[in-house]
Design a protein around this motif. Structure first.
Motif, PDB file in Angstrom:
ATOM      1  N   PHE A 115       0.821  -1.209   0.000  1.00  0.00           N
ATOM      2  CA  PHE A 115       0.000   0.000   0.000  1.00  0.00           C
ATOM      3  C   PHE A 115       0.856   1.261   0.000  1.00  0.00           C
ATOM      4  O   PHE A 115       0.519   2.250  -0.646  1.00  0.00           O
ATOM      5  N   ALA A 116       1.979   1.240   0.712  1.00  0.00           N
ATOM      6  CA  ALA A 116       2.866   2.401   0.754  1.00  0.00           C
ATOM      7  C   ALA A 116       3.481   2.671  -0.623  1.00  0.00           C
ATOM      8  O   ALA A 116       3.524   3.821  -1.072  1.00  0.00           O
ATOM      9  N   VAL A 117       3.945   1.627  -1.285  1.00  0.00           N
ATOM     10  CA  VAL A 117       4.501   1.795  -2.633  1.00  0.00           C
ATOM     11  C   VAL A 117       3.415   2.260  -3.595  1.00  0.00           C
ATOM     12  O   VAL A 117       3.648   3.125  -4.445  1.00  0.00           O
ATOM     13  N   GLY A 118       2.222   1.712  -3.467  1.00  0.00           N
ATOM     14  CA  GLY A 118       1.107   2.147  -4.317  1.00  0.00           C
ATOM     15  C   GLY A 118       0.769   3.610  -4.103  1.00  0.00           C
ATOM     16  O   GLY A 118       0.506   4.345  -5.060  1.00  0.00           O
ATOM     17  N   LEU A 119       0.791   4.054  -2.859  1.00  0.00           N
ATOM     18  CA  LEU A 119       0.520   5.459  -2.563  1.00  0.00           C
ATOM     19  C   LEU A 119       1.582   6.361  -3.174  1.00  0.00           C
ATOM     20  O   LEU A 119       1.266   7.393  -3.786  1.00  0.00           O
ATOM     21  N   VAL A 120       2.846   5.977  -3.039  1.00  0.00           N
ATOM     22  CA  VAL A 120       3.928   6.779  -3.621  1.00  0.00           C
ATOM     23  C   VAL A 120       3.802   6.827  -5.139  1.00  0.00           C
ATOM     24  O   VAL A 120       3.985   7.884  -5.755  1.00  0.00           O
ATOM     25  N   LEU A 121       3.474   5.694  -5.756  1.00  0.00           N
ATOM     26  CA  LEU A 121       3.304   5.677  -7.211  1.00  0.00           C
ATOM     27  C   LEU A 121       2.125   6.536  -7.659  1.00  0.00           C
ATOM     28  O   LEU A 121       2.217   7.237  -8.674  1.00  0.00           O
ATOM     29  N   CYS A 122       1.038   6.497  -6.908  1.00  0.00           N
ATOM     30  CA  CYS A 122      -0.122   7.331  -7.264  1.00  0.00           C
ATOM     31  C   CYS A 122       0.197   8.812  -7.096  1.00  0.00           C
ATOM     32  O   CYS A 122      -0.227   9.636  -7.912  1.00  0.00           O
ATOM     33  N   LEU A 123       0.957   9.161  -6.079  1.00  0.00           N
ATOM     34  CA  LEU A 123       1.364  10.556  -5.906  1.00  0.00           C
ATOM     35  C   LEU A 123       2.302  10.987  -7.037  1.00  0.00           C
ATOM     36  O   LEU A 123       2.192  12.104  -7.547  1.00  0.00           O
ATOM     37  N   ALA A 124       3.201  10.094  -7.440  1.00  0.00           N
ATOM     38  CA  ALA A 124       4.096  10.410  -8.559  1.00  0.00           C
ATOM     39  C   ALA A 124       3.315  10.550  -9.858  1.00  0.00           C
ATOM     40  O   ALA A 124       3.572  11.474 -10.652  1.00  0.00           O
ATOM     41  N   LEU A 125       2.359   9.655 -10.088  1.00  0.00           N
ATOM     42  CA  LEU A 125       1.506   9.772 -11.280  1.00  0.00           C
ATOM     43  C   LEU A 125       0.689  11.057 -11.247  1.00  0.00           C
ATOM     44  O   LEU A 125       0.494  11.699 -12.282  1.00  0.00           O
ATOM     45  N   GLY A 126       0.215  11.429 -10.068  1.00  0.00           N
ATOM     46  CA  GLY A 126      -0.530  12.676  -9.935  1.00  0.00           C
ATOM     47  C   GLY A 126       0.326  13.881 -10.254  1.00  0.00           C
ATOM     48  O   GLY A 126      -0.122  14.831 -10.896  1.00  0.00           O
TER      49      GLY A 126
END
Length: 137
Positions: A115-126
């Motif tokens: 979940f932490a990696v997914g959150l970081v990836l979503c923030l980077a995509l954003g």
């Protein structure tokens, strides 16, 4: 009123992105059911299409937010939330593809690091989507 518009943007673009990602995964399920399986070239094509979808839909949401008069950070929040919805659908449906191909190796199990990696990836995509949107608006 801008905050309500950004929530509407998240819902609309999130639903559209989720439907498009589900359709892409469904197409992958159909193709993987062939007797020969799925070729590595076709796997790369599906991965490229999923990545393009993960960038394009949040960018469109950020463009709409910026065009309505919202600031950069509001557009970033819209893009990151839309990316989270689209990526969530992709992650939720990926075990179906793995099961169809006959293995479960490489399927992510829900845990705090995932979940932490997914959150970081979503923030980077954003952030990428908002930067692209700022170029277009």
């Amino acid at each position: 009123m801008i905050h309500v518009n950004s929530l509407v943007d998240i819902v609309v673009f999130g639903i559209v992105g989720a439907i498009m990602m589900a359709a892409l995964v469904g197409l992958l399920l159909v193709v993987s059911g062939r007797p020969g399986g799925i070729s590595p070239g076709l796997q790369k094509a599906f991965a490229a299409a999923a990545l393009a979808l993960l960038v394009a839909v949040p960018t469109l949401g950020a463009i709409d937010a910026l065009a309505s008069g919202a600031g950069f950070w509001t557009a970033f929040a819209v893009a990151a939330c839309v990316a989270a919805v689209v990526a969530g659908v992709n992650i939720a449906l990926s075990p179906l593809v793995a099961k169809r191909q006959g293995g479960t190796a490489g399927v992510l199990t829900p845990s705090l690091p995932v979940f932490a990696v997914g959150l970081v990836l979503c923030l980077a995509l954003g952030l990428v989507a908002t930067a692209l949107a700022a170029l277009f608006v």
